[in-house]
Structures are given as C-alpha cells and as structure tokens.
Design an enzyme around this catalytic site. Sequence first.
Site, short mmCIF file in Angstrom:
data_model
loop_
_atom_site.label_atom_id
_atom_site.label_comp_id
_atom_site.label_asym_id
_atom_site.label_seq_id
_atom_site.Cartn_x
_atom_site.Cartn_y
_atom_site.Cartn_z
N SER A 275 0.83 -1.20 0.00
CA SER A 275 0.00 0.00 0.00
C SER A 275 0.87 1.26 0.00
O SER A 275 1.78 1.39 -0.81
CB SER A 275 -0.95 -0.03 1.20
OG SER A 275 -1.94 0.97 1.09
N ASP A 559 -4.63 -5.27 -2.95
CA ASP A 559 -3.89 -4.81 -1.77
C ASP A 559 -3.93 -5.89 -0.69
O ASP A 559 -5.01 -6.38 -0.33
CB ASP A 559 -4.54 -3.52 -1.27
CG ASP A 559 -3.74 -2.82 -0.17
OD1 ASP A 559 -3.09 -3.51 0.62
OD2 ASP A 559 -3.81 -1.58 -0.11
#
Length: 726
Positions: A275, A559
Amino acid sequence: GPATLQSFQLKLSCSSFFTVSQSDCYVSLWLPTATSEKVRTKTINNCKDPVWNETFYYRIQNQVKNLLELEVYDEDSVSSDDHLFTLCFDISRIPMGGPVAVVLKPDPQAQEELDVEFLLEPAVERFAHWKRWSIRAGHIGHFPCCRSTKAGVPAVMLNKLPMGEKVPIVENRKYNLNVQVDDCQCSCPGDLDVRLGYGLCPQEQEFLFKRKRRVAWALKQALGLNYDLQDHEIPVVAVMTTGGGTRSFTTGYGTLRGLQKLGLLDCVTYLSGLSGTSWTMAHLYRDALWSQKSLDEQIEDAKKQVTKSKMGIFSVDRVRYYKQQLNQRRQEGHKTTFIDLWGLIIEYLLNDGKDNSKLSEQRAALVEGQNPLPIYVTLNVKDKHSTEDFKEWVEFTPYEVGFLKYGTFVQPENFGSKFFMGRVVEKIPESRIIYLHGMWSSIFSLNLVYIWNRINNSEEFWHRWTRDKIVDLDEDPTLPTRPYELRSHMFVPAGNLSKALRGVLTDRLSVAQCHNFLNGLQLHNNYLEHEGFKRWKATVLDDRPNQLTEHDQYMGLVDAGFFINTSCPALSRPERKVDIILHMSYNAGSQSLPLERTSKYYAEQNIPFPNIYLSEEEKKNLKECYFFDQNGTPGCPMVVFFPLVCNTFRHYKAPGVKRCEAEIPAGDVDISSCFTPYSTYCLTYSEENFDKLLNLSEYNILNNQHVLMHALRTAIQRKRQCCCMN
C-alpha cells in the site's frame, strides 16, 4: 519414480442418483491435465435411473495431479442446463492393470449411487517421444525440446499456438504431418522463462553476499564492537512496514530517517511494504545510493507532493492524459481495469510529471549491496470467493515476481507477458511502476464481506453463502488412499438465490488483471505433501487442484491489506533466514491488530513466529515499542514492534530534550480520533501535519534505541551459540 505416460479408460455404466423426479441427465467429464476440453455423454431423457454405458479414453502423465471431475446435468431445452452436482476422483488411486469398478455414494446408507469403471494401463507411445522433467517445487511439465523441418515446409512451434483457436498455417496447400521429437542434451528447466523452486534466485544470493559485508561493518560501528563479526554471526534484519495510504507514505520516511540517525539503516537486509509504504520505497529506490546519503532531500520532495493542491486530478488535460495512457497500455497487450486508472491517479498525487520508472530498474540500487532489498507484497484472489476463503501471497522484488505457495517466479520484465508451460509466448512491455502502485495499494478491491469483517471481525455468519457445500463420498470397494492422494468428494452447487447473494457479498469493485504466468503448468501428484506448498496452504480450494490458479487466464491482484495489513509473509520464507523483524505499524484503528492477526495466521500455518498477546488494558495504553522473543523455537524471528502512538513525544521533541511551552502544539499528534487529519482516505496534509507525523515516527525509533540494540546483541549471541552447538 520416473515420469511415464499412461492410458486411462473410463466407463460410465449406470446411476441411480435421482430418486425425486424424472430427469434428462448427462455427464460432463473434465480432466484438465489430459485435455483442456470437456467431453460429455449422451442425454438419457425422462429417466430417474439413467444408464449411459459409454467409454472415454485419456492419456495422462503419472507425476501430475490428475483429478477427474464428473459433472452431472439435467438438460433443459428452454433455459440453461441445471448443474446437479460434481464428483471428483483422484486418478492416482487407481491400481495399474485390470478394470476397477467403483460405486460412489454420499454415505454408506444412501440409496443414491454412481457406478464408474476405470482401467489404467501403460501408454503405447506411437507418435512422439517427449522429453520429460519434473521438479520438487510442486509442478511438472512436458514439451518437445527441439524440432526440425525439411526445406520449404513451414516451421510451427506447437506449444506457442493459442488455446481454443483455429490458426491457418499455410493457405490452400496440404502437407503430410510427420513429427519426431528427439532427446536433447540441454537442461530444459533452465531454458524456461519461469523459475521453478522455493529457493532464492541467484541474483538475490549474490546480493546477500555483498550486503552481509556492509551489515557486518555497520553492526560493529553501531554496537561498538572491538572485533569483526564472522559470517555465521551476522543477523538478518528486516524492516516490515504496513499500509495506510498517505499516512504510511509519510511515516515510512520518518522511520527510515530514525534508523539512519542511529546508524542502523545499514544493518537492515530487507525492507518490505505494501500500500502506501510501497510509494515510499519506490521513490527511494529511484536513487541508487539513497541510504548512503541524507534523506532530507527525499523527504522535502515527499512533503511537497503530500501538501500540494490536488484540484487538477480530473482536469481536462489530465483526463486526456489518463485516456491516452490507458489506450497505450491496452495496445501493448495488457488487460486494463479501473485499477490502472487508479495507478495513474497515484502518479499525479506523488509526482510533478510522468514517472517512467520500472521495478526492474531498482536493481541499480542493489548492485553493490548498498541498500536493503525491497520487497513489495500483494494478494492473488478469485472471483466469487472472499479474501478469507481464497488468497495467495505474491511478492515483487527488482529480481523476481512470484507466488510463495507455488514456488514459481518470473523476472519483472516478463511480468504481464503471456505465458504457456513456463515460456513467454507473447512478450508485453514491462509495466511502469505506477501501474504496480495501483494493484499494491488499491482501495477499490473491497467487497461487502470485507466491510462486514471490519465491523464484526468474523466471517462465519456468511459461510453458508460464500462457501461451497462439499461432501466426502463413500466408495465400494474402498480404494487405498496414500497421504498425498485426495479422497473422492462431491460438490453440490448453490441454488440461484444463494449464487446471487454470494455474488453480492464477494464481488469486488475492481481488481487488477494480469496475464497468469502459471498458465499451462500442472501441480505435482504429491503437491499437498510438499513443505513449500503446505507452508502457504490456506485456501478452501487447495484440495481442488482443478480450481487453483494455474488454470486461470489472469491473476487477480489486490492490496494485501484486504486480508491482513502486513508485508511479513515475504520475510517468512525460510530461505531468507530473517532473525529480527522491525514491525512498523502505520495502521488505522487498532495498532496491534495486524500483528496479532499475523501471529494467529502463522500459528495456523505452523510458521515460526512469536506468540503475540496484549491485554485489553495494554491495548488502550500502548507503549512506543515492544520486544517479542520466543527463544527455543527453531527458525522463529525476534519481533520489535513499533505501534504508531504519541506518548512521550507530546513532552519531548527529541530523546531527553523537553519541549518548551511554545513547542507543545508540535507534539500534539492526533492519530486515532474520529477527527484525525491522517485518515487513510485523506490524500492531502498541511505542512504542519506532515511535519508532526514525520517527526513522531522518527522520534519513536530514536527514543527506543536501547530496545533495538538489545535485539541486535541477542541475535548475534544466539547465532554464535547456534554455530558452536553445530
């Protein structure tokens, strides 16, 4: 034993599986390790006890996992055929020789049954001799090593022809096809474009050799040692960061500057992130000497990007740029999704202009071992499955991109290209790193199950709709089952209402789609017993090899924070031998939850990791630093945990230096309230808020120097003792 081809004959004799009503039944057979096509029986109309008496032939390879699927349908002339159930049978359980008749039932007392007759015998190789090879990493492949043709005859590489398409080779001419494939002396696995195996690649091994010398020197300086460390005494230290958008982008800089000021940045071998911290890492590694110089210039540029106005994000010129870049990406051969647009938006957020950098270019920062090795972590997911039910860890380094579970890796230059059986069949240009940012930090891959888990921390309520119903079958006679063989089972598809609800719960807004480099590879017959696979075996489909990733055309990458906000799995590969993990939490909400969930997940996977426990009172009043050590567990790293908290920083601007009255506001950093300026979805900070967060994360490192030094000394002493014992 050696790999051999076998002929497999299957005869569907009769069934009395349907006792409720008259049906128009047929059976569809799928054995993907023998053929990509499904075959089917004739339809027995208006009968509740259909008898087919049909025979099917397959040629199989004995070292791959051959799982036959028998799908029973009720034919419908008006609407789509009704899928009644699927039976799965492991062909390796059939003894060689005479025919074996097996009666399959849901349970011993059931009236319903399906009778199947198998015959397995050695294949007669009449038409071609194949060069065969197998690997211990869980895959096996076979293909012709080389071919030759006569002059004037078109050359065709058969293993590069597209699947499911008719391809004209020569128009309006006929040829007699005679194929002979001879053994060659080359090492075929080495010629593949996919690296198969769980070990570290040669480039990473070379990096570790060079980095170890730098780490040894840095440890000697930081710890004030009056002797040189031997190779076996040098610990492997990793900085593990979590995600959190702009918050983690900012705090990542503060953490690294704090380590640099303590002289410990050169003690670090690995730096992992996901991220927002992947943004920090990618920016740093554009400079091949970033850790060898002051980070102030890099931080000033980051501050400029975070505090600038974002009003032009959807200006006319910018939208035109987005459209042009997406069209170019599509023309190159990539499959574009909304995640690619998100990557272009991230490019605007973090740069003044176009960012042309690529992951493979970060090797320049590693050639002399001058910086830690960066590792970016993401997840491969599947449609119609929640992340809890199906997730596979994928790591990205400047050297390789690969699956931890399958032990398969490709070079970054080839990631995104089309593969078949371990070879690139269509080269597609390497993606700019901003598109990787889109998948590494996608906030658009959430679904309703994820939102429910954030609220209730439990998915069990939804399992009746999000998981398939699977029933173990009773066999008559009972065939012996070895540890690596799968028991026969029946899969009952959900009804229309359940399917619709499952779709609503599990469908994600958008997922990054990339060509699957596992395409055409096959799982080894005993893949379930392989230590590398078992380490990361954590999906509901691991016992259903026909449903695993090697049969997918595309990977679906999201993610990693949609499962656990951690980049730790890449550091837990036993080949990396990490001794100390500096766990930096930049999480929103509970600071300890990602570490606790990681500890629980590792315990379920039998991966060595300290048992993390904090009482509710401790969680309410977290300290700046914790040291977790589980001495006595082989391969278990020490963990130094840094939650993102504002404790003594309120009163001290540096360790031992109190704030004056005018400096008190600079120490007031709101991390966790509902009104925090550091929300994950906040893309712009004021200069004051940027400085506060940066200085807080740096201070927490500096103020806990003693914990870091204690961990390093303990690791050195432990490695020295381990060597003496051996």
